[in-house]
Design a protein around this motif. Structure first.
Motif, PDB file in Angstrom:
ATOM      1  N   GLU A 118       0.842  -1.208   0.000  1.00 59.86           N
ATOM      2  CA  GLU A 118       0.000   0.000   0.000  1.00 59.86           C
ATOM      3  C   GLU A 118       0.870   1.248   0.000  1.00 59.86           C
ATOM      4  OE1 GLU A 118      -3.445   2.017   2.754  1.00 59.86           O
ATOM      5  OE2 GLU A 118      -3.340  -0.172   2.652  1.00 59.86           O
ATOM      6  N   LYS A 119       1.896   1.243   0.797  1.00 61.92           N
ATOM      7  CA  LYS A 119       2.844   2.366   0.871  1.00 61.92           C
ATOM      8  C   LYS A 119       3.452   2.659  -0.500  1.00 61.92           C
ATOM      9  CE  LYS A 119       7.417   3.273   2.889  1.00 61.92           C
ATOM     10  NZ  LYS A 119       8.435   2.724   3.817  1.00 61.92           N
ATOM     11  N   HIS A 120       3.717   1.611  -1.277  1.00 63.31           N
ATOM     12  CA  HIS A 120       4.372   1.770  -2.577  1.00 63.31           C
ATOM     13  C   HIS A 120       3.399   1.766  -3.757  1.00 63.31           C
ATOM     14  CE1 HIS A 120       8.441   1.705  -1.018  1.00 63.31           C
ATOM     15  NE2 HIS A 120       8.043   0.741  -0.197  1.00 63.31           N
TER      16      HIS A 120
ATOM     17  N   GLU B 202       5.575   0.945 -14.761  1.00 64.50           N
ATOM     18  CA  GLU B 202       5.063   1.114 -13.401  1.00 64.50           C
ATOM     19  C   GLU B 202       5.505  -0.054 -12.532  1.00 64.50           C
ATOM     20  OE1 GLU B 202       0.979   1.554 -10.806  1.00 64.50           O
ATOM     21  OE2 GLU B 202       1.031   0.152 -12.500  1.00 64.50           O
ATOM     22  N   ARG B 203       5.408  -1.262 -13.058  1.00 64.02           N
ATOM     23  CA  ARG B 203       5.830  -2.444 -12.294  1.00 64.02           C
ATOM     24  C   ARG B 203       7.286  -2.308 -11.861  1.00 64.02           C
ATOM     25  NH1 ARG B 203       8.975  -6.761 -12.440  1.00 64.02           N
ATOM     26  NH2 ARG B 203       8.249  -8.627 -11.345  1.00 64.02           N
ATOM     27  N   GLU B 204       8.141  -1.966 -12.803  1.00 68.18           N
ATOM     28  CA  GLU B 204       9.569  -1.836 -12.509  1.00 68.18           C
ATOM     29  C   GLU B 204       9.813  -0.812 -11.400  1.00 68.18           C
ATOM     30  OE1 GLU B 204      13.608  -2.479 -12.598  1.00 68.18           O
ATOM     31  OE2 GLU B 204      12.064  -3.642 -13.601  1.00 68.18           O
TER      32      GLU B 204
ATOM     33  N   PHE C 147       9.653  -1.224  -3.569  1.00 70.20           N
ATOM     34  CA  PHE C 147       9.245  -2.139  -2.507  1.00 70.20           C
ATOM     35  C   PHE C 147      10.399  -3.048  -2.097  1.00 70.20           C
ATOM     36  CE2 PHE C 147       7.824  -6.623  -1.983  1.00 70.20           C
ATOM     37  CZ  PHE C 147       7.412  -6.532  -0.661  1.00 70.20           C
ATOM     38  N   GLN C 148      11.050  -3.679  -3.079  1.00 68.49           N
ATOM     39  CA  GLN C 148      12.132  -4.621  -2.789  1.00 68.49           C
ATOM     40  C   GLN C 148      13.303  -3.969  -2.056  1.00 68.49           C
ATOM     41  OE1 GLN C 148      12.629  -8.157  -3.695  1.00 68.49           O
ATOM     42  NE2 GLN C 148      10.426  -7.961  -3.605  1.00 68.49           N
ATOM     43  N   SER C 149      13.524  -2.677  -2.280  1.00 69.09           N
ATOM     44  CA  SER C 149      14.640  -1.993  -1.630  1.00 69.09           C
ATOM     45  C   SER C 149      14.236  -1.237  -0.366  1.00 69.09           C
ATOM     46  CB  SER C 149      15.324  -1.050  -2.626  1.00 69.09           C
ATOM     47  OG  SER C 149      14.415  -0.063  -3.075  1.00 69.09           O
ATOM     48  N   ASP C 150      12.970  -1.311   0.006  1.00 71.88           N
ATOM     49  CA  ASP C 150      12.482  -0.642   1.224  1.00 71.88           C
ATOM     50  C   ASP C 150      13.132  -1.295   2.449  1.00 71.88           C
ATOM     51  OD1 ASP C 150      10.845  -0.058   3.569  1.00 71.88           O
ATOM     52  OD2 ASP C 150       9.340   0.698   2.174  1.00 71.88           O
TER      53      ASP C 150
ATOM     54  N   TRP D 158      -1.080  -3.888 -12.741  1.00 72.49           N
ATOM     55  CA  TRP D 158      -0.127  -2.830 -13.105  1.00 72.49           C
ATOM     56  C   TRP D 158      -0.675  -2.056 -14.296  1.00 72.49           C
ATOM     57  CZ3 TRP D 158       3.430  -2.645  -9.474  1.00 72.49           C
ATOM     58  CH2 TRP D 158       3.917  -3.809  -8.881  1.00 72.49           C
ATOM     59  N   GLU D 159      -0.406  -0.769 -14.329  1.00 73.21           N
ATOM     60  CA  GLU D 159      -0.760   0.054 -15.494  1.00 73.21           C
ATOM     61  C   GLU D 159       0.154  -0.258 -16.676  1.00 73.21           C
ATOM     62  OE1 GLU D 159      -3.305   2.144 -15.883  1.00 73.21           O
ATOM     63  OE2 GLU D 159      -4.022   1.827 -13.844  1.00 73.21           O
ATOM     64  N   SER D 160       1.424  -0.592 -16.380  1.00 71.90           N
ATOM     65  CA  SER D 160       2.408  -0.831 -17.434  1.00 71.90           C
ATOM     66  C   SER D 160       3.607  -1.561 -16.844  1.00 71.90           C
ATOM     67  CB  SER D 160       2.877   0.502 -18.027  1.00 71.90           C
ATOM     68  OG  SER D 160       3.571   1.248 -17.023  1.00 71.90           O
ATOM     69  N   LEU D 161       4.476  -2.046 -17.714  1.00 76.62           N
ATOM     70  CA  LEU D 161       5.720  -2.658 -17.249  1.00 76.62           C
ATOM     71  C   LEU D 161       6.610  -1.636 -16.560  1.00 76.62           C
ATOM     72  CD1 LEU D 161       6.584  -5.047 -20.226  1.00 76.62           C
ATOM     73  CD2 LEU D 161       5.819  -5.689 -17.927  1.00 76.62           C
TER      74      LEU D 161
END
Length: 108
Positions: free
Chosen positions: A31-33, A63-65, A71-74, A58-61
Motif C-alpha cells: 500500500e505504501k508503494h 510502473e511495475r519496474e 518495494f524490494q529496496s524498502d 499494473w498500469e504498465s511494465l
C-alpha cells in the motif's frame, strides 16, 4: 492494465507463516508503494497445497519496474523478510508471469 501472476511454493510447514507475513506486513508495504493486489489464493486441489498464488494489477511494465523496485529496496521490507526468514526461507520457489487480458476478458 496488465497483471502479474505470482506463485509462491512455501517451504514444508511454512505456508501459515508466509500467509501471516503477507497479511500483517507485506500488504501494508505494498500500500505504501502503490502496489495493487487483485486477489490471493491457496491451493485447494492441485499439484501442491503449499502454494500461495496471487495477482497484482499494473498500469504498465514501467510502473511495475518502478514500484516493485521501490518495494524490494524498502528497508522495512528487507528487515521484515530477514526476520521472518531467520530460521530458513519461507518460500522454496517463486514463479511469476506477466499477463495481458484478452479483448473479451472481464479484467480488460
Amino acid at each position: 492494465m496488465i497483471y502479474e501472476l505470482r506463485v509462491y511454493r512455501a517451504s514444508v510447514g511454512n505456508l501459515p507463516a508466509l500467509l501471516k507475513r503477507f497479511e500483517t506486513t507485506t500488504l501494508n508495504l505494498w500500500e505504501k508503494h502503490g502496489i495493487r493486489q487483485v486477489g490471493f489464493f491457496t491451493t485447494m486441489v492441485g499439484a501442491s497445497n503449499n502454494d500461495l498464488t496471487y495477482l497484482i494489477a499494473w498500469e504498465s511494465l514501467a510502473e511495475r519496474e518502478q514500484r516493485w523496485t521501490a518495494f524490494q529496496s524498502d528497508p522495512d521490507w528487507i528487515s521484515a523478510r530477514a526476520e521472518t526468514d531467520r530460521n530458513g526461507a519461507l518460500t522454496a520457489n517463486i514463479t511469476n508471469q506477466i499477463l495481458q487480458p484478452t479483448a473479451f476478458s472481464k479484467l480488460s
